[in-house]
Structure formats: C-alpha cells, structure tokens
Design a protein around this motif. Structure first.
Motif, PDB file in Angstrom:
ATOM      1  N   HIS A 108     -35.714 -59.502  70.573  1.00 51.94           N
ATOM      2  CA  HIS A 108     -36.554 -58.607  71.372  1.00 51.94           C
ATOM      3  C   HIS A 108     -37.514 -59.405  72.259  1.00 51.94           C
ATOM      4  O   HIS A 108     -37.697 -59.082  73.432  1.00 51.94           O
ATOM      5  N   ASN A 109     -38.113 -60.429  71.664  1.00 50.87           N
ATOM      6  CA  ASN A 109     -39.025 -61.277  72.434  1.00 50.87           C
ATOM      7  C   ASN A 109     -38.293 -61.933  73.597  1.00 50.87           C
ATOM      8  O   ASN A 109     -38.768 -61.928  74.732  1.00 50.87           O
ATOM      9  N   LYS A 110     -37.135 -62.490  73.308  1.00 49.91           N
ATOM     10  CA  LYS A 110     -36.369 -63.203  74.337  1.00 49.91           C
ATOM     11  C   LYS A 110     -35.916 -62.256  75.452  1.00 49.91           C
ATOM     12  O   LYS A 110     -36.009 -62.591  76.637  1.00 49.91           O
ATOM     13  N   ALA A 111     -35.452 -61.068  75.083  1.00 45.28           N
ATOM     14  CA  ALA A 111     -34.990 -60.102  76.087  1.00 45.28           C
ATOM     15  C   ALA A 111     -36.141 -59.676  76.997  1.00 45.28           C
ATOM     16  O   ALA A 111     -35.995 -59.631  78.227  1.00 45.28           O
ATOM     17  N   TYR A 112     -37.292 -59.378  76.389  1.00 47.24           N
ATOM     18  CA  TYR A 112     -38.438 -58.971  77.196  1.00 47.24           C
ATOM     19  C   TYR A 112     -38.966 -60.131  78.027  1.00 47.24           C
ATOM     20  O   TYR A 112     -39.384 -59.943  79.174  1.00 47.24           O
ATOM     21  N   LEU A 113     -38.933 -61.332  77.454  1.00 47.09           N
ATOM     22  CA  LEU A 113     -39.378 -62.507  78.206  1.00 47.09           C
ATOM     23  C   LEU A 113     -38.529 -62.689  79.458  1.00 47.09           C
ATOM     24  O   LEU A 113     -39.061 -62.928  80.544  1.00 47.09           O
ATOM     25  N   HIS A 114     -37.226 -62.558  79.324  1.00 52.74           N
ATOM     26  CA  HIS A 114     -36.353 -62.725  80.495  1.00 52.74           C
ATOM     27  C   HIS A 114     -36.646 -61.677  81.559  1.00 52.74           C
ATOM     28  O   HIS A 114     -36.727 -62.002  82.750  1.00 52.74           O
ATOM     29  N   LYS A 115     -36.829 -60.425  81.149  1.00 54.69           N
ATOM     30  CA  LYS A 115     -37.133 -59.361  82.117  1.00 54.69           C
ATOM     31  C   LYS A 115     -38.482 -59.597  82.790  1.00 54.69           C
ATOM     32  O   LYS A 115     -38.596 -59.502  84.012  1.00 54.69           O
ATOM     33  N   SER A 116     -39.492 -59.896  81.976  1.00 55.86           N
ATOM     34  CA  SER A 116     -40.821 -60.067  82.555  1.00 55.86           C
ATOM     35  C   SER A 116     -40.910 -61.360  83.378  1.00 55.86           C
ATOM     36  O   SER A 116     -41.595 -61.403  84.401  1.00 55.86           O
ATOM     37  N   LEU A 117     -40.188 -62.390  82.968  1.00 52.00           N
ATOM     38  CA  LEU A 117     -40.166 -63.633  83.732  1.00 52.00           C
ATOM     39  C   LEU A 117     -39.535 -63.402  85.104  1.00 52.00           C
ATOM     40  O   LEU A 117     -40.072 -63.857  86.125  1.00 52.00           O
ATOM     41  N   LEU A 118     -38.432 -62.687  85.142  1.00 54.42           N
ATOM     42  CA  LEU A 118     -37.798 -62.358  86.424  1.00 54.42           C
ATOM     43  C   LEU A 118     -38.765 -61.567  87.308  1.00 54.42           C
ATOM     44  O   LEU A 118     -38.925 -61.862  88.497  1.00 54.42           O
ATOM     45  N   PHE A 119     -39.425 -60.585  86.718  1.00 46.92           N
ATOM     46  CA  PHE A 119     -40.383 -59.763  87.450  1.00 46.92           C
ATOM     47  C   PHE A 119     -41.525 -60.619  88.007  1.00 46.92           C
ATOM     48  O   PHE A 119     -41.855 -60.542  89.197  1.00 46.92           O
ATOM     49  N   PHE A 120     -42.122 -61.461  87.158  1.00 46.94           N
ATOM     50  CA  PHE A 120     -43.257 -62.276  87.587  1.00 46.94           C
ATOM     51  C   PHE A 120     -42.849 -63.315  88.625  1.00 46.94           C
ATOM     52  O   PHE A 120     -43.600 -63.584  89.559  1.00 46.94           O
ATOM     53  N   VAL A 121     -41.684 -63.914  88.475  1.00 47.52           N
ATOM     54  CA  VAL A 121     -41.220 -64.893  89.462  1.00 47.52           C
ATOM     55  C   VAL A 121     -40.999 -64.209  90.815  1.00 47.52           C
ATOM     56  O   VAL A 121     -41.409 -64.735  91.859  1.00 47.52           O
ATOM     57  N   LEU A 122     -40.372 -63.037  90.803  1.00 48.43           N
ATOM     58  CA  LEU A 122     -40.150 -62.315  92.060  1.00 48.43           C
ATOM     59  C   LEU A 122     -41.462 -61.890  92.717  1.00 48.43           C
ATOM     60  O   LEU A 122     -41.626 -62.030  93.937  1.00 48.43           O
ATOM     61  N   ILE A 123     -42.393 -61.382  91.921  1.00 49.46           N
ATOM     62  CA  ILE A 123     -43.700 -60.995  92.467  1.00 49.46           C
ATOM     63  C   ILE A 123     -44.434 -62.230  93.002  1.00 49.46           C
ATOM     64  O   ILE A 123     -45.058 -62.194  94.061  1.00 49.46           O
ATOM     65  N   SER A 124     -44.337 -63.338  92.275  1.00 43.84           N
ATOM     66  CA  SER A 124     -44.985 -64.573  92.702  1.00 43.84           C
ATOM     67  C   SER A 124     -44.419 -65.068  94.030  1.00 43.84           C
ATOM     68  O   SER A 124     -45.169 -65.394  94.958  1.00 43.84           O
ATOM     69  N   LEU A 125     -43.099 -65.136  94.117  1.00 47.38           N
ATOM     70  CA  LEU A 125     -42.470 -65.586  95.369  1.00 47.38           C
ATOM     71  C   LEU A 125     -42.808 -64.655  96.527  1.00 47.38           C
ATOM     72  O   LEU A 125     -43.115 -65.110  97.636  1.00 47.38           O
ATOM     73  N   THR A 126     -42.752 -63.353  96.267  1.00 46.73           N
ATOM     74  CA  THR A 126     -43.075 -62.374  97.307  1.00 46.73           C
ATOM     75  C   THR A 126     -44.527 -62.540  97.763  1.00 46.73           C
ATOM     76  O   THR A 126     -44.818 -62.514  98.966  1.00 46.73           O
ATOM     77  N   SER A 127     -45.415 -62.715  96.807  1.00 46.04           N
ATOM     78  CA  SER A 127     -46.834 -62.880  97.143  1.00 46.04           C
ATOM     79  C   SER A 127     -47.065 -64.125  97.986  1.00 46.04           C
ATOM     80  O   SER A 127     -47.799 -64.082  98.979  1.00 46.04           O
ATOM     81  N   VAL A 128     -46.448 -65.225  97.597  1.00 50.61           N
ATOM     82  CA  VAL A 128     -46.611 -66.469  98.353  1.00 50.61           C
ATOM     83  C   VAL A 128     -46.084 -66.291  99.778  1.00 50.61           C
ATOM     84  O   VAL A 128     -46.752 -66.646 100.754  1.00 50.61           O
TER      85      VAL A 128
END
Length: 161
Positions: A31-51
């Motif tokens: 569960h931790n790993k699955a949520y980490l992958h989803k949230s990591l993808l989300f945060f990376v995309l938001i980070s790149l978009t923001s930059v």
C-alpha cells in the motif's frame, strides 16, 4: 530571485497537507509503495509544470521591475530548480516520516543539509555572489534528495526481509 520562487514551498505545504497523512495509515509495504508511486508521479508533474510556468513569470517580473533586476534571473532559475527538486521528492520524505516513522532521519539529514548549504555558501558566495547563494541552496537540496531516496530504499529493502 528568492521571492519569485517562494511559491514552490507554499505549494508543497498545501499539497502535502492533503497527501502526507495518508502514509501513516498504510499497514503494508504494498500500500505504501503503490501510494508513493502515485503521489511521486503527481508531485514530479506538478513540480515540472511549476518550474516551466514560473520561468516566464520570473522573466516578466524582472523585465517589469527594470533591467537592473534582470541580473537576478540566473539565481532565480537555480533557486527555482532547487525548490522544484524539494517539491518532487516530498512523497519520499513523507513515506520515511509517516509510514516508516523515522523522524530522527530528518534531524540528522537536516544538520548535514545545513552544513552543506553553509559551507558551500561560504565558498561560493564571495566568488559568485547571488549565483553562489542559489548554488549552495541547490547543493543542499541535491544532498537531501539523494539521502532521502537512499534511506527510503534501505528501509524498503529491510522491510521486505
């Protein structure tokens, strides 16, 4: 330069208030790993978009303020990259803190992060000025990111045994 990039930590705080507490509810590694992958993808995309979106905003602010402020673009860009890295790696840090319950990691990593930022600042500021300040911030974030990912992988490996 720093004021123009300040939106990134605010965005991390707002998004983290929603995503971070979920890590403490997981009872299994899967569960931790699955949520980490989803949230990591989300945060990376938001980070790149923001930059990507903040670069033209920063340029516009500097042009609007006058040519004297345009020399702040390189420090702004370096700090923006540093803040983007901080944002992108947030789910890994949240997993360490909430799922693995290891707040002591952040105490020691914070001391080393501060030391790296301070020492690189002492070395780079006299030579490069504001660019040196941005670089010292970036070096600290690179260390914190690498330390977080390495520690997360170690914790995950030990948990699977």
């Amino acid at each position: 330069a720093n004021q123009a990039a300040i939106i990134m930590p605010n965005l991390v705080s707002a998004l983290g208030a929603v995503t971070s507490p979920k890590f403490s509810r997981f009872g299994t590694r899967e569960h931790n790993k699955a949520y980490l992958h989803k949230s990591l993808l989300f945060f990376v995309l938001i980070s790149l978009t923001s930059v990507v979106l903040l670069v033209p905003v920063g340029i516009s602010l500097m042009l609007f303020s006058g040519k004297a402020y345009f020399s702040g673009f390189l420090p702004f860009f370096i700090i923006l990259i540093s803040q983007g890295l901080f944002m992108a790696i947030t789910p890994v840090k949240d997993s360490i803190l909430y799922y693995f319950s290891r707040p002591q990691f952040f105490f020691w990593a914070g001391i080393l992060h501060g030391t790296i930022t301070l020492l690189s600042g002492i070395l780079l500021l006299p030579r490069f000025g504001l660019v040196g300040a941005g670089l010292s911030n970036l070096f600290g974030q690179i260390f914190l990111s690498l330390a977080s990912v390495t520690y997360y992988l170690k914790l995950s490996k030990n948990e699977s045994k």
